[in-house]
Design an enzyme around this catalytic site. Sequence first.
Site, PDB file in Angstrom:
ATOM      1  N   LYS A 141      -6.859  -5.011   6.140  1.00  0.00           N
ATOM      2  CA  LYS A 141      -7.127  -3.569   6.008  1.00  0.00           C
ATOM      3  C   LYS A 141      -8.564  -3.306   6.429  1.00  0.00           C
ATOM      4  CE  LYS A 141      -7.802  -1.341   1.902  1.00  0.00           C
ATOM      5  NZ  LYS A 141      -9.135  -0.763   2.141  1.00  0.00           N
ATOM      6  N   GLU A 209      -7.188   7.939   0.525  1.00  0.00           N
ATOM      7  CA  GLU A 209      -7.897   7.887  -0.756  1.00  0.00           C
ATOM      8  C   GLU A 209      -8.579   9.223  -1.046  1.00  0.00           C
ATOM      9  OE1 GLU A 209     -10.255   4.402  -1.517  1.00  0.00           O
ATOM     10  OE2 GLU A 209     -11.120   5.267  -3.342  1.00  0.00           O
TER      11      GLU A 209
END
Length: 292
Positions: A141, A209
């Site tokens: 990631k 997020e």
Amino acid sequence: MTQLSAAQNKPSDGSKALYGGLYGGKGTRRITVRDIALAKERGEKWPMLTAYDAMTASVFDEAGIPVILVGDSAGNCHLGYDTTVPVTLDEMTMLSAAVVRGTTRSLIVGDLPFGSYQEGPVQALRSATRLVKEAGVGAVKLEGGERSHEQIRLLVESGIPVMAHIGLTPQSVNAMGYRVQGRGEEAAQQLLRDAKAVQDAGAFAVVLELVPAELAAEVTRVLHIPTVGIGAGPETDAQVLVWTDMLGLTSGRVPKFVKKYANLREVMGDAVKAFAEDVVGGTFPLEEHSVH
Ligand code: KIV
């Protein structure tokens, strides 16, 4: 959750089917990014948790968590730093290898830490290759949308699956703080551009997020890759939480979007005090704990 037969769930490339869903399914092999793509086609939601060590990861793997992220949140939650910024690639490699060793079914995603990919695609490939070869992760990631699309493209072309991460990107805390992202028309358009950029570059999933729930829902509708929300409302394809937050081990305040499923800090503190009092009072060890 609807349980699918192996035939319904069969990958078109002839690889072994997963029996059931990503969560709650059975299988003798690790989850792959292809299984993740099939889950989006089926409209199946799935859970992801962070882990930083073999034993904790083995609990999540046995519980059926299909994707475990060795997040650089290890900085705050495992290594004692104030932010994720100081975390090194050596540290992430060591932690990721432990998590891989502790698991058999979950797809393990290793986070590329700050400074290990920002120089450009070649640096990103060198760093990601370490996580794949030395730690054995199935995917990596990295943070950033449009600004990271070249890195994502080269990794994917080189055979390394990439989970992208947009919205609040904690490695940029010194520039952006910990603020909700994507509020207002201009910021929302930028988030949509970022989401499309990482999908076009070949990312297999994208973390959103701390973005408004309505915007996360729109991104989820527009993309064909799954969205993984954290503080992004209920409509993303998957949800991720930091394990020390959701199990109540983190000290002090946790973000509003966290649901605490246990209070491990209290459980551990009480157990440790009971042990200490037994030792001080001479009631541990007893005969049954002794060898002769
Ligand atoms: O490092 C991490 O744990 C993360 C998650 C919060 C998505 O990036």
